[in-house]
Write a protein that holds these residues in place. Structure first.
Motif, PDB file in Angstrom:
ATOM      1  N   TYR A   1      21.514   8.206  34.430  1.00  0.00           N
ATOM      2  CA  TYR A   1      22.423   9.328  33.512  1.00  0.00           C
ATOM      3  C   TYR A   1      21.979  10.276  32.339  1.00  0.00           C
ATOM      4  O   TYR A   1      20.405   8.866  32.183  1.00  0.00           O
ATOM      5  N   GLY A   2      22.332  11.494  32.092  1.00  0.00           N
ATOM      6  CA  GLY A   2      20.857  11.315  31.312  1.00  0.00           C
ATOM      7  C   GLY A   2      21.286  10.953  29.759  1.00  0.00           C
ATOM      8  O   GLY A   2      22.608  10.595  29.379  1.00  0.00           O
ATOM      9  N   LYS A   3      20.557  11.547  28.847  1.00  0.00           N
ATOM     10  CA  LYS A   3      20.683  11.187  27.062  1.00  0.00           C
ATOM     11  C   LYS A   3      22.224  11.968  26.555  1.00  0.00           C
ATOM     12  O   LYS A   3      22.996  10.659  26.207  1.00  0.00           O
ATOM     13  N   ALA A   4      22.389  12.589  27.410  1.00  0.00           N
ATOM     14  CA  ALA A   4      23.952  13.719  26.817  1.00  0.00           C
ATOM     15  C   ALA A   4      25.165  13.219  27.674  1.00  0.00           C
ATOM     16  O   ALA A   4      26.118  12.503  26.648  1.00  0.00           O
ATOM     17  N   ALA A   5      24.896  12.510  28.772  1.00  0.00           N
ATOM     18  CA  ALA A   5      25.737  12.204  29.171  1.00  0.00           C
ATOM     19  C   ALA A   5      26.258  10.497  28.624  1.00  0.00           C
ATOM     20  O   ALA A   5      27.429  10.407  28.404  1.00  0.00           O
ATOM     21  N   GLN A   6      24.851   9.748  28.152  1.00  0.00           N
ATOM     22  CA  GLN A   6      25.800   8.532  27.242  1.00  0.00           C
ATOM     23  C   GLN A   6      26.659   8.998  25.906  1.00  0.00           C
ATOM     24  O   GLN A   6      27.490   8.146  25.506  1.00  0.00           O
ATOM     25  N   LYS A   7      25.791   9.443  25.414  1.00  0.00           N
ATOM     26  CA  LYS A   7      26.675  10.159  24.108  1.00  0.00           C
ATOM     27  C   LYS A   7      28.052  10.872  23.905  1.00  0.00           C
ATOM     28  O   LYS A   7      28.967  10.379  23.483  1.00  0.00           O
ATOM     29  N   ARG A   8      28.221  11.399  25.056  1.00  0.00           N
ATOM     30  CA  ARG A   8      29.488  12.020  25.428  1.00  0.00           C
ATOM     31  C   ARG A   8      30.409  10.935  26.047  1.00  0.00           C
ATOM     32  O   ARG A   8      31.438  10.482  25.463  1.00  0.00           O
TER      33      ARG A   8
ATOM     34  N   LYS B   1      23.152  15.505  32.627  1.00  0.00           N
ATOM     35  CA  LYS B   1      22.631  14.590  34.357  1.00  0.00           C
ATOM     36  C   LYS B   1      23.790  13.585  34.181  1.00  0.00           C
ATOM     37  O   LYS B   1      23.420  12.064  33.473  1.00  0.00           O
ATOM     38  N   VAL B   2      24.493  13.751  35.258  1.00  0.00           N
ATOM     39  CA  VAL B   2      26.006  12.675  35.745  1.00  0.00           C
ATOM     40  C   VAL B   2      25.911  12.721  37.413  1.00  0.00           C
ATOM     41  O   VAL B   2      26.428  14.137  38.044  1.00  0.00           O
ATOM     42  N   PRO B   3      25.933  11.872  37.949  1.00  0.00           N
ATOM     43  CA  PRO B   3      26.063  11.981  39.643  1.00  0.00           C
ATOM     44  C   PRO B   3      27.199  11.983  39.957  1.00  0.00           C
ATOM     45  O   PRO B   3      27.342  12.534  38.926  1.00  0.00           O
ATOM     46  N   ARG B   4      27.382  12.687  41.541  1.00  0.00           N
ATOM     47  CA  ARG B   4      28.099  13.262  41.479  1.00  0.00           C
ATOM     48  C   ARG B   4      29.287  12.462  42.151  1.00  0.00           C
ATOM     49  O   ARG B   4      29.387  10.830  42.167  1.00  0.00           O
ATOM     50  N   ARG B   5      30.867  13.056  41.720  1.00  0.00           N
ATOM     51  CA  ARG B   5      31.706  11.502  42.370  1.00  0.00           C
ATOM     52  C   ARG B   5      31.231  11.286  43.735  1.00  0.00           C
ATOM     53  O   ARG B   5      31.390  12.737  44.481  1.00  0.00           O
TER      54      ARG B   5
END
Length: 72
Positions: free
Chosen positions: A4-11, A53-57
């Motif tokens: 997971y990217g930093k942007a995903a962690q923030k969300r 950057k998030v893995p696909r479902r």
């Protein structure tokens, strides 16, 4: 390499805060979210929409076909 990217962690972090505050709402129904897992899922979904950057479902078809083959 991180999944997971930093942007995903923030969300996800912001979704968790909104859940604690009681302002996080679920999709169409608009009900208040109380579950931690659901809050994380909403955060990841928002991150996907923004292009983070998030893995696909996982596709649903794979899990369905497995359960069908086990029952036979």
């Amino acid at each position: 390499m991180p999944r997971y990217g930093k942007a995903a962690q923030k969300r996800v972090k912001s979704a968790m805060h909104r859940r604690k505050k009681g302002t996080l709402k679920s999709g169409r129904s608009g009900k208040t979210v109380k579950s931690r897992k659901q809050a994380i899922a909403i955060g990841l979904s928002e991150a996907r929409e923004k292009g983070a950057k998030v893995p696909r479902r996982r596709s649903r078809s794979r899990s369905r076909s497995r359960s069908r083959s086990r029952s036979r």
